[in-house]
Design a protein around this motif. Structure first.
Motif, mmCIF file in Angstrom:
data_model
loop_
_atom_site.group_PDB
_atom_site.id
_atom_site.type_symbol
_atom_site.label_atom_id
_atom_site.label_comp_id
_atom_site.label_asym_id
_atom_site.label_seq_id
_atom_site.Cartn_x
_atom_site.Cartn_y
_atom_site.Cartn_z
ATOM 1 N N VAL A 67 0.867 -1.171 0.000
ATOM 2 C CA VAL A 67 0.000 0.000 0.000
ATOM 3 C C VAL A 67 0.906 1.224 0.000
ATOM 4 N N GLN A 68 0.757 2.065 -1.006
ATOM 5 C CA GLN A 68 1.549 3.294 -1.094
ATOM 6 C C GLN A 68 0.739 4.437 -0.501
ATOM 7 N N THR A 69 1.340 5.140 0.465
ATOM 8 C CA THR A 69 0.633 6.234 1.127
ATOM 9 C C THR A 69 1.212 7.605 0.793
ATOM 10 N N SER A 70 2.311 7.626 0.061
ATOM 11 C CA SER A 70 2.967 8.899 -0.244
ATOM 12 C C SER A 70 2.828 9.228 -1.724
ATOM 13 N N ASP A 71 2.855 10.526 -2.020
ATOM 14 C CA ASP A 71 2.871 10.969 -3.415
ATOM 15 C C ASP A 71 4.298 11.253 -3.890
ATOM 16 N N ASN A 72 5.245 11.231 -2.971
ATOM 17 C CA ASN A 72 6.647 11.504 -3.296
ATOM 18 C C ASN A 72 7.247 10.263 -3.974
ATOM 19 N N LEU A 77 9.365 4.582 -4.009
ATOM 20 C CA LEU A 77 10.371 3.601 -4.427
ATOM 21 C C LEU A 77 11.049 2.966 -3.215
ATOM 22 N N ASP A 78 11.359 3.773 -2.197
ATOM 23 C CA ASP A 78 11.957 3.227 -0.977
ATOM 24 C C ASP A 78 11.009 2.253 -0.293
ATOM 25 N N ALA A 79 9.728 2.569 -0.269
ATOM 26 C CA ALA A 79 8.737 1.672 0.326
ATOM 27 C C ALA A 79 8.652 0.361 -0.456
ATOM 28 N N THR A 183 3.176 0.997 -7.305
ATOM 29 C CA THR A 183 4.121 2.079 -7.032
ATOM 30 C C THR A 183 4.156 3.082 -8.172
ATOM 31 N N LEU A 184 4.089 2.605 -9.407
ATOM 32 C CA LEU A 184 4.197 3.495 -10.573
ATOM 33 C C LEU A 184 2.894 4.220 -10.885
ATOM 34 N N ARG A 185 1.781 3.687 -10.404
ATOM 35 C CA ARG A 185 0.480 4.301 -10.689
ATOM 36 C C ARG A 185 0.429 5.726 -10.143
ATOM 37 N N GLY A 186 0.124 6.658 -10.987
ATOM 38 C CA GLY A 186 -0.018 8.034 -10.565
ATOM 39 C C GLY A 186 1.261 8.843 -10.581
#
Length: 187
Positions: A67-72, A77-79, A183-186
């Protein structure tokens, strides 16, 4: 010309060989493999034979979805790399673009990541073959196996790779591909 040609055959000899090959075989069964141990004696009357020992199979390790919670992009990528290291059998993980530029990495040498660009370029020709999915694979690099999945975006291709003692399972490849696409979405 006195030498026989390659096409010359002796009809009688051919008939003899065919007769040997097609000769009726005896009805006896021949044992090609001998048993490793003598058969067990039957259980005495009234007693049941012991049940075979069942080996408990471990259910496959449940890997949570990323689950990606950041827009950075750097945080994302680190997550992804941290999630990969935590949930898959690998000593190192990396994310690179299709030119081989390292975007994030942990526990892997630049030499391994530098192979990504030429590798993905070489797979362009393989992708033209109908029915071939060349977006995942594994490659021995000395004593270690590099496994990778690729995702294509309008901005180009991106690769998530791992380095470990063996290639990842098909299920692990699917999980990595899904995590990379998340991760790449958005971005």
């Amino acid at each position: 010309m006195t030498a026989r040609s390659v096409s010359w055959t002796d009809a009688q000899r051919v008939s003899s060989l065919l007769a040997q090959v097609t000769a009726p075989r005896s009805q006896e069964r021949t044992t090609l493999v001998s048993p490793m141990a003598p058969p067990r004696p039957a259980a005495p009357a009234g007693k049941a034979a012991p049940a075979p020992v069942k080996v408990a199979q471990r259910p496959p390790k449940e890997v949570p979805r990323l689950v990606q919670t950041s827009d950075n992009p750097a945080d994302r990528l680190d997550a992804l790399v941290a999630w990969t290291l935590a949930h898959h059998a690998c000593a190192g993980a990396f994310v690179a673009d299709d030119n081989g530029l390292t975007l994030a990495a942990h526990g892997i040498s630049e030499a391994h990541v530098s192979l990504v660009g030429p590798l993905l370029s070489a797979l362009v020709g393989v992708r033209t073959i109908p029915g071939v999915d060349a977006t995942a694979g594994a490659l021995w690099l000395g004593a270690q196996m590099m496994s990778w999945v690729e995702a294509r975006t309008p901005r180009g291709g991106f690769c998530l790779g791992t380095v470990g003692d063996e290639a990842l399972s098909t299920r692990a490849f699917e999980q990595l591909k899904e995590a990379l696409e998340t991760t790449l979405r958005g971005l």
